[in-house]
Write a protein that holds these residues in place. Structure first.
Motif, PDB file in Angstrom:
ATOM      1  N   ASN A 258      39.022  29.269  38.393  1.00 19.88           N
ATOM      2  CA  ASN A 258      39.393  28.443  39.544  1.00 19.88           C
ATOM      3  C   ASN A 258      40.059  27.149  39.064  1.00 19.88           C
ATOM      4  OD1 ASN A 258      39.530  26.879  41.843  1.00 19.88           O
ATOM      5  ND2 ASN A 258      37.411  27.197  42.445  1.00 19.88           N
TER       6      ASN A 258
ATOM      7  N   ASP B 111      35.560  38.527  39.317  1.00 20.91           N
ATOM      8  CA  ASP B 111      34.839  37.860  40.412  1.00 20.91           C
ATOM      9  C   ASP B 111      35.762  36.960  41.232  1.00 20.91           C
ATOM     10  OD1 ASP B 111      32.542  39.128  39.652  1.00 20.91           O
ATOM     11  OD2 ASP B 111      31.618  37.395  38.698  1.00 20.91           O
TER      12      ASP B 111
ATOM     13  N   HIS C  33      37.068  37.937  43.965  1.00 22.59           N
ATOM     14  CA  HIS C  33      36.526  38.213  45.295  1.00 22.59           C
ATOM     15  C   HIS C  33      35.315  39.116  45.125  1.00 22.59           C
ATOM     16  CE1 HIS C  33      39.956  36.428  47.396  1.00 22.59           C
ATOM     17  NE2 HIS C  33      40.721  37.005  46.478  1.00 22.59           N
TER      18      HIS C  33
ATOM     19  N   GLU D  89      32.033  37.841  50.531  1.00 25.17           N
ATOM     20  CA  GLU D  89      33.072  37.795  51.557  1.00 25.17           C
ATOM     21  C   GLU D  89      32.959  39.027  52.445  1.00 25.17           C
ATOM     22  OE1 GLU D  89      36.473  37.735  49.030  1.00 25.17           O
ATOM     23  OE2 GLU D  89      36.298  35.610  48.575  1.00 25.17           O
TER      24      GLU D  89
ATOM     25  N   THR E 167      37.363  43.320  52.274  1.00 26.08           N
ATOM     26  CA  THR E 167      37.587  43.929  50.961  1.00 26.08           C
ATOM     27  C   THR E 167      38.760  43.260  50.256  1.00 26.08           C
ATOM     28  OG1 THR E 167      39.082  45.620  51.823  1.00 26.08           O
ATOM     29  CG2 THR E 167      36.725  46.136  51.803  1.00 26.08           C
ATOM     30  N   ASN E 168      38.693  43.212  48.937  1.00 25.16           N
ATOM     31  CA  ASN E 168      39.743  42.535  48.193  1.00 25.16           C
ATOM     32  C   ASN E 168      39.665  42.957  46.727  1.00 25.16           C
ATOM     33  OD1 ASN E 168      41.831  40.634  47.543  1.00 25.16           O
ATOM     34  ND2 ASN E 168      41.058  39.254  49.135  1.00 25.16           N
TER      35      ASN E 168
ATOM     36  N   GLN F 163      38.967  42.119  42.720  1.00 21.66           N
ATOM     37  CA  GLN F 163      38.130  41.172  41.991  1.00 21.66           C
ATOM     38  C   GLN F 163      38.699  40.785  40.636  1.00 21.66           C
ATOM     39  OE1 GLN F 163      34.882  41.389  39.708  1.00 21.66           O
ATOM     40  NE2 GLN F 163      35.060  43.490  38.962  1.00 21.66           N
TER      41      GLN F 163
ATOM     42  N   ASP G 224      44.473  35.495  51.363  1.00 21.39           N
ATOM     43  CA  ASP G 224      44.185  34.119  50.964  1.00 21.39           C
ATOM     44  C   ASP G 224      45.381  33.485  50.276  1.00 21.39           C
ATOM     45  OD1 ASP G 224      41.582  34.449  51.877  1.00 21.39           O
ATOM     46  OD2 ASP G 224      40.856  35.132  49.929  1.00 21.39           O
TER      47      ASP G 224
ATOM     48  N   ASP H 131      45.462  32.121  46.126  1.00 19.26           N
ATOM     49  CA  ASP H 131      44.490  33.149  45.776  1.00 19.26           C
ATOM     50  C   ASP H 131      44.272  33.120  44.263  1.00 19.26           C
ATOM     51  OD1 ASP H 131      42.713  35.204  46.065  1.00 19.26           O
ATOM     52  OD2 ASP H 131      44.172  36.701  46.742  1.00 19.26           O
TER      53      ASP H 131
ATOM     54  N   GLN I 139      33.136  45.506  42.174  1.00 17.44           N
ATOM     55  CA  GLN I 139      32.546  44.913  43.379  1.00 17.44           C
ATOM     56  C   GLN I 139      32.824  45.878  44.533  1.00 17.44           C
ATOM     57  OE1 GLN I 139      30.940  41.944  43.670  1.00 17.44           O
ATOM     58  NE2 GLN I 139      31.546  40.732  41.874  1.00 17.44           N
TER      59      GLN I 139
END
Length: 447
Positions: free
Chosen positions: A256, A282, A284, A288, A291-292, A294, A305, A308, A337
């Motif tokens: 991040n 990680d 996503h 949340e 679905t997305n 990771q 997003d 992102d 995930q």
């Protein structure tokens, strides 16, 4: 179990090379510098608790072929006390000295086939790591301090000159000098683990940024992290003059950009680090409701997003903040995930979900060795070759994960971007043939 097939991966090399070469320039590759040709780091985290439900003893690193393809094994994790010391404690939630060095490992789980006897100075995982190093002399073993659950008191340890000196000294004494507490039965003692660990990996999640609830956080963590690295480098070098060895210092860094700015002094920290592993996963997850991906290489088209997260965002973020690219080692997940109750149709990506998918050990989190068996058994494998990610979907349940094709694409990205290598979280997620680790070995082989 299906065996590993080099020919299949050779074909994937050709495909993924084209995919990476065809990618548009980024802050990483726009400079046109060639990737590193030698010395790629291949770092795998071995989890203390993997010997239980996942039945993953140190021996599997040898029998699977993983150990011969790694340069470093990071042992997860060492704890930090409230008063800022490295320590081993068998109390609930505070450690597992039984797994570390007390448990008598039976012959069938032992690297050299010899069973431990009760009360020997060095049993358990530490004893097996010593045997693994004897069999693979080039392999280095690091003690990784902290992690998500044990970063609570890093800020205390790093707060002052005195606290930093005491913390670093305690870590070197406990792990590198191997002066372990004596446990019931007699395991441990002065020098019991000497030579098992070669260096220190700092996994502080995160300086001056929220991690697990309850973590101590201070604004001065940012500067104190740099000072802590300087103290580690100073004491490790002093100890190295005694042992006539270089003792490496590494750190796990976030993906991040906001966390990068809050907790790290960019260029300064790399003065003290041999290299740093970068969170490549990680992005996503089941915290949340949609679905997305990771762990995608690049932000997929249509992602909900903005901004992102992606591997590219993380790596470019560190380079923009002064990180030498050859000191950045990309983290690759050996797990997925997952969501269930997915509605909206299509291929399942970016769709509403009811909650975490059922899984073997924890809802919403499944090892690669389990996920690979879903393909063709009601689940379809979907790929976004441009963004560099894959997922499984059966119309209701969705898993985002890295399979060999994605892992290989990432190794080629590492080469082209001139990065320092690949990191694995965690080794117990791979299958018995070490398919993903072999793929990393193939992708980072110097030709």
């Amino acid at each position: 179990m299906r065996s590993f097939r080099p020919r299949r991966l050779t074909a994937l090399v050709a495909l993924t090379t084209l995919l990476v070469i065809a990618a548009p320039p980024t802050a990483v590759n726009a400079a046109g510098k060639p990737g590193r040709s030698t010395g790629y780091h291949r770092v795998g985290y071995f989890t203390q608790w993997g010997i239980y439900g996942r039945a993953f003893p140190v021996k599997k690193l040898d029998t699977s072929g993983a150990a011969s393809r790694l340069t470093h094994v990071n042992y997860a994790f060492g704890n930090v006390s409230e008063d800022g010391r490295c320590y081993v404690d068998g109390g609930p939630g505070e450690g597992d000295a039984w797994a570390d060095y007390q448990r008598p490992v039976p012959a069938q789980e032992s690297v050299d086939g010899v069973a431990d006897a009760w009360g020997e100075p060095l049993n358990g995982n530490f004893g097996q790591l010593a045997k693994l190093k004897a069999k693979h002399p080039g392999l280095q073993v690091m003690i990784s301090l902290g992690g998500w659950s044990w970063s609570t008191y890093f800020s205390n340890a790093a707060r002052t000159d005195a606290s930093r000196r005491a913390f670093v000294a305690s870590c070197i004494d406990l792990y590198l000098k191997g002066n372990l507490p004596v446990l019931d039965g007699g395991s441990g003692g002065p020098g019991a683990a000497a030579g098992v660990f070669d260096g220190i990996d700092l996994d502080w999640e995160w300086p001056n940024w929220p991690g697990e609830p309850g973590n101590v956080i201070r604004p001065e963590d940012r500067e104190n992290f740099t000072k802590l690295l300087a103290e580690f480098r100073r004491q490790l070098d002093a100890y190295g003059r005694q042992t006539r060895q270089h003792h490496p210092l590494t750190a796990f860094l976030p993906a991040n950009p906001a966390t990068m700015d809050a907790g790290y002094e960019g260029r300064k920290i790399f003065k003290y680090l041999d290299f740093a592993t970068v969170q490549g996963y990680d992005f996503h997850g089941t915290w949340e409701t949609v679905t997305n991906q990771q762990s995608a290489l690049r932000v997929p088209k249509g992602a909900p997003d903005d901004p992102d997260f992606s591997v590219e965002v993380a790596v470019d973020g560190w380079i923009a903040r002064g990180a030498p690219r050859h000191k950045l080692v990309l983290g690759i997940p050996y797990y997925g995930q997952g969501w269930t109750g997915v509605t909206g149709g299509g291929n399942g990506l970016f769709q509403p979900a009811a909650g975490p998918a059922p899984a073997t050990h924890a809802a919403g989190y499944e090892d690669y060795k389990q996920l690979k068996n879903l393909a063709g058994n009601g689940f379809t494998v979907h790929r976004d070759l441009r963004a560099g990610h894959a997922w499984l979907f059966d119309g209701t349940t969705f898993w985002t994960y890295d399979d060999p094709a994605v892992v290989l694409q990432k190794t080629l990205y590492i080469r082209r971007a001139g990065l320092g290598g690949a990191m694995i979280w965690s080794l117990d997620g791979d299958d018995d043939n070490a398919t993903l680790t072999r793929t990393i070995g193939l992708g980072l082989t110097t030709w």
